[in-house]
Scaffold this motif. Sequence first.
Motif, PDB file in Angstrom:
ATOM      1  N   MET A 185      55.323  35.319  41.670  1.00 48.96           N
ATOM      2  CA  MET A 185      56.160  36.216  41.125  1.00 48.96           C
ATOM      3  C   MET A 185      57.198  36.424  41.998  1.00 48.96           C
ATOM      4  SD  MET A 185      57.186  36.796  37.972  1.00 48.96           S
ATOM      5  CE  MET A 185      57.494  37.895  36.929  1.00 48.96           C
ATOM      6  N   GLU A 186      56.958  37.091  43.143  1.00 49.20           N
ATOM      7  CA  GLU A 186      57.764  37.467  44.003  1.00 49.20           C
ATOM      8  C   GLU A 186      58.607  36.429  44.765  1.00 49.20           C
ATOM      9  OE1 GLU A 186      57.781  39.764  48.495  1.00 49.20           O
ATOM     10  OE2 GLU A 186      56.686  40.593  46.728  1.00 49.20           O
ATOM     11  N   LYS A 187      57.966  35.325  44.875  1.00 49.10           N
ATOM     12  CA  LYS A 187      58.443  34.051  45.463  1.00 49.10           C
ATOM     13  C   LYS A 187      59.813  33.497  44.574  1.00 49.10           C
ATOM     14  CE  LYS A 187      57.991  29.822  47.872  1.00 49.10           C
ATOM     15  NZ  LYS A 187      57.080  28.845  48.456  1.00 49.10           N
ATOM     16  N   ASN A 188      59.351  33.534  43.309  1.00 47.05           N
ATOM     17  CA  ASN A 188      60.375  33.083  42.202  1.00 47.05           C
ATOM     18  C   ASN A 188      61.831  34.035  42.315  1.00 47.05           C
ATOM     19  OD1 ASN A 188      58.936  30.865  41.482  1.00 47.05           O
ATOM     20  ND2 ASN A 188      58.092  32.013  39.737  1.00 47.05           N
ATOM     21  N   LEU A 189      61.354  35.244  42.319  1.00 48.18           N
ATOM     22  CA  LEU A 189      62.618  36.450  42.499  1.00 48.18           C
ATOM     23  C   LEU A 189      63.252  36.073  43.676  1.00 48.18           C
ATOM     24  CD1 LEU A 189      64.086  38.708  41.255  1.00 48.18           C
ATOM     25  CD2 LEU A 189      62.518  40.074  42.460  1.00 48.18           C
ATOM     26  N   GLN A 190      62.815  35.994  44.889  1.00 54.26           N
ATOM     27  CA  GLN A 190      63.445  35.539  45.997  1.00 54.26           C
ATOM     28  C   GLN A 190      63.996  34.207  45.945  1.00 54.26           C
ATOM     29  OE1 GLN A 190      60.952  35.078  49.516  1.00 54.26           O
ATOM     30  NE2 GLN A 190      62.700  35.904  51.027  1.00 54.26           N
TER      31      GLN A 190
END
Length: 178
Positions: A1-6
Motif C-alpha cells: 500500500m505504501e509503495k502505491n502511495l509513493q
Amino acid sequence: MEKNLQTKKIHDLTILGLLIALVAVATMMIKVPVISTEGYIHLGDSMIFLSAIIFGRKKGAVAGGIGSAMADLLLGYTHWIIPTLIIKGIMGYVVGLISDGESEKLINIRNSLALVVGGIWMVFGYFIAGGIMKGSFIVSATSIPANLIQVFGGALLFIPIGVALKKTKYFNQYAINR
C-alpha cells in the motif's frame, strides 16, 4: 500500500513538472511585446487552461503560477515575476475550480464559464498590478486590450489541443486528481 502511495506521489510530481514546463515553453515560444505595459502577449494561457481543466485546480494553480513566473524570469521580465506568480496561480485555481473535468465533453457550459472567469480575473489582475507598478491606473488600462487578445487566443488554442488530449487513454487514466 505504501509503495502505491509513493508511486502516485512521484507520478503526480512528474505530471506537475511537465505542466509547469508546458506553461513556461508556451509562454516563451511566441511572444509579442507590448511596449506600453512592458509585458508581452503569449500563448501560455492555453496551457494554464489545459492544466486546470484536465488536471484540476491544484495542478492548474501551480503550473499557471510557477510556469508563467519562470517564463518572466527567463525572458527578462523580472519586474512581473511576483504579480505573474499570483495572478496566473489564481487564474489556474479558479479555472480548475469552476471547470467540469470529469465530463466526457471538454466543451461544455462549466468549462466555457471557467475560461471566461479565468480570463476576466487575469485581465483584472494585470490591470491592478500594472496600476500599482506604474502608479497610474490610466496607463495600466492600456494593457486591457492586449490581455483580452491573449486570453481569447489562449482559449482558442486550448480547445483543439484539449479535445485531442482528452481523447487519449493517458489523459483519461491520469488526468483528474481533484
